[in-house]
Design a protein around this motif. Structure first.
Motif, PDB file in Angstrom:
ATOM      1  N   THR A 130       5.574  -7.631  -9.836  1.00 52.72           N
ATOM      2  CA  THR A 130       6.058  -6.621  -8.893  1.00 52.72           C
ATOM      3  C   THR A 130       7.533  -6.825  -8.608  1.00 52.72           C
ATOM      4  N   LEU A 159       1.206   0.038  -4.833  1.00 53.22           N
ATOM      5  CA  LEU A 159       1.354  -1.425  -4.826  1.00 53.22           C
ATOM      6  C   LEU A 159       2.822  -1.813  -4.865  1.00 53.22           C
ATOM      7  N   TYR A 160       3.557  -1.258  -5.837  1.00 49.09           N
ATOM      8  CA  TYR A 160       4.969  -1.599  -5.970  1.00 49.09           C
ATOM      9  C   TYR A 160       5.788  -1.024  -4.807  1.00 49.09           C
ATOM     10  N   SER A 163       6.093  -3.049  -1.524  1.00 47.25           N
ATOM     11  CA  SER A 163       7.056  -4.139  -1.703  1.00 47.25           C
ATOM     12  C   SER A 163       8.478  -3.587  -1.707  1.00 47.25           C
ATOM     13  N   PRO A 183      -2.683  -2.241  -1.425  1.00 53.41           N
ATOM     14  CA  PRO A 183      -2.576  -3.650  -1.814  1.00 53.41           C
ATOM     15  C   PRO A 183      -3.852  -4.469  -1.654  1.00 53.41           C
ATOM     16  N   ASN A 253      -0.429  -9.468  -9.060  1.00 54.80           N
ATOM     17  CA  ASN A 253       0.443  -8.588  -8.270  1.00 54.80           C
ATOM     18  C   ASN A 253      -0.276  -8.078  -7.027  1.00 54.80           C
ATOM     19  N   ASN A 256      -0.737 -11.079  -4.525  1.00 54.98           N
ATOM     20  CA  ASN A 256       0.496 -11.437  -3.816  1.00 54.98           C
ATOM     21  C   ASN A 256       0.881 -10.415  -2.758  1.00 54.98           C
ATOM     22  N   ALA A 257       0.339  -9.197  -2.876  1.00 53.66           N
ATOM     23  CA  ALA A 257       0.738  -8.132  -1.950  1.00 53.66           C
ATOM     24  C   ALA A 257      -0.330  -7.785  -0.919  1.00 53.66           C
ATOM     25  N   LEU A 260       0.755  -7.220   2.630  1.00 52.10           N
ATOM     26  CA  LEU A 260       1.937  -6.404   2.877  1.00 52.10           C
ATOM     27  C   LEU A 260       1.563  -5.091   3.565  1.00 52.10           C
TER      28      LEU A 260
END
Length: 327
Positions: A130, A159-160, A163, A183, A253, A256-257, A260
């Motif tokens: 990401t 998702l992206y 971030s 996420p 990915n 890790n998110a 968020l």
């Protein structure tokens, strides 16, 4: 042992050998036919790729990102800018969004970005984390001199995007998701058959499967030329090494998110598929997301995951109305 019995045993042995020999010939014939079939499929795919590559027409413009070329389509000249990002694996993002872009561009400047490995953009060997993807998209935006914009995108952009807006909070005016990923959605740690997917593409079997499956764009409102170009590009880029690496990093990915959230002061508009039979929590997950924003709004829509293929007029209309409300 008498002679008759010996003769009988020899006859039985001869029959068994003949049967084995017959079966070996049958199996050998099948294997030979399979090898020939795979050889023809591979050769046809290589030749077709070469011929089709010359038929692909360029669109948009290139920007230099990390020493490579990233393709960007800009349409419209409105005061506000929309940066538009694709779902995972969309072969030609700028063309895939064409129906929606045509609806938005009379009022907005629409910038459709094709990340590395997509559409007419170069591939890259840099890991599809990401962090790297977000950084590359942002570099493209900077190269174009855009400093304030709405970030809009389909599917994996959810998702992206979460971030992205936390990394560049002073640039993004609002986030708009088109059946966008969440996420913390379940099931994203599944192991995908990446080698099989790559084999299907490189062997030419994927081309054959697509041929017998029919045109996926046939019933949609795209003009025939756009449909042809999307199919040509799909044959070139589907399951390329960059896309495969993105799928390889999909689980990590998401992991890790998972914690968020959108900034509280960022306007968030989510168009969500209301008839998602595979994930009964799809609507509740997005309802939780819009609560993260002081100006969050969710609009359920019945249709496929690619809502912008059939609901482009409704999406554009609802988006314009929402932007008037938050200004």
């Amino acid at each position: 042992m008498n002679v008759a019995k010996t003769v009988e045993i020899e006859k039985t042995g001869t029959k068994n050998r003949k049967k084995r020999h017959l079966w070996l010939k049958i199996i050998g014939g099948i294997l030979g036919a399979l090898v020939l079939f795979m050889g023809i499929t591979f050769v046809v795919n290589v030749i077709s790729n070469g011929v089709e590559k010359k038929k692909i027409e360029s669109y948009g413009q290139y920007v230099n990102v990390d020493g490579k070329k990233m393709n960007v389509l800009i349409q419209g000249s409105g005061e506000q800018t929309i940066v538009l990002l694709p779902g995972q694996g969309t072969p030609s993002p700028a063309l895939d969004f064409k129906l929606l872009i045509d609806e938005l561009s009379p009022d907005y400047k629409v910038v459709a970005i094709e990340p590395f490995g997509y559409g007419l953009s170069d591939e890259t060997r840099k890991e599809r984390t990401t962090e790297n993807i977000v950084s590359e998209v942002h570099e493209a935006v900077q190269q174009l001199g855009i400093d304030r914009y709405v970030l809009m995108g389909h599917s994996i952009t959810g998702l992206y995007g979460v971030s992205y807006v936390n990394t560049y909070p002073d640039e993004v005016i609002a986030f708009v998701g088109i059946d966008s990923s969440v996420p913390n959605q379940p099931g994203m740690d599944v192991k995908l058959p990446l080698k099989s997917m790559q084999f299907l593409q490189e062997s030419g079997l994927m081309r054959l499967i697509k041929k017998v499956s029919g045109d996926p764009y046939e019933s949609l409102a795209f003009d025939e030329h756009t449909k042809e170009q999307m199919n040509l590009i799909s044959n070139q880029v589907t399951s390329n090494r960059t896309m495969i690496d993105e799928l390889k990093h999909l689980g990590s990915n998401f992991k890790n998110a998972e914690k968020l959230t959108y900034p509280h002061d960022l306007p968030v508009l989510l168009f969500v598929q209301s008839n998602n039979e595979d994930n009964k929590m799809w609507i509740p997950l997005h309802e939780e997301q819009v609560k993260q924003s002081a100006q969050g709004k969710m609009i359920p829509m019945e249709g496929s995951h690619y809502l912008h293929h059939t609901k482009f007029k409704e999406i554009a209309g609802e988006f314009k109305a929402y932007m008037k409300q938050i200004q």
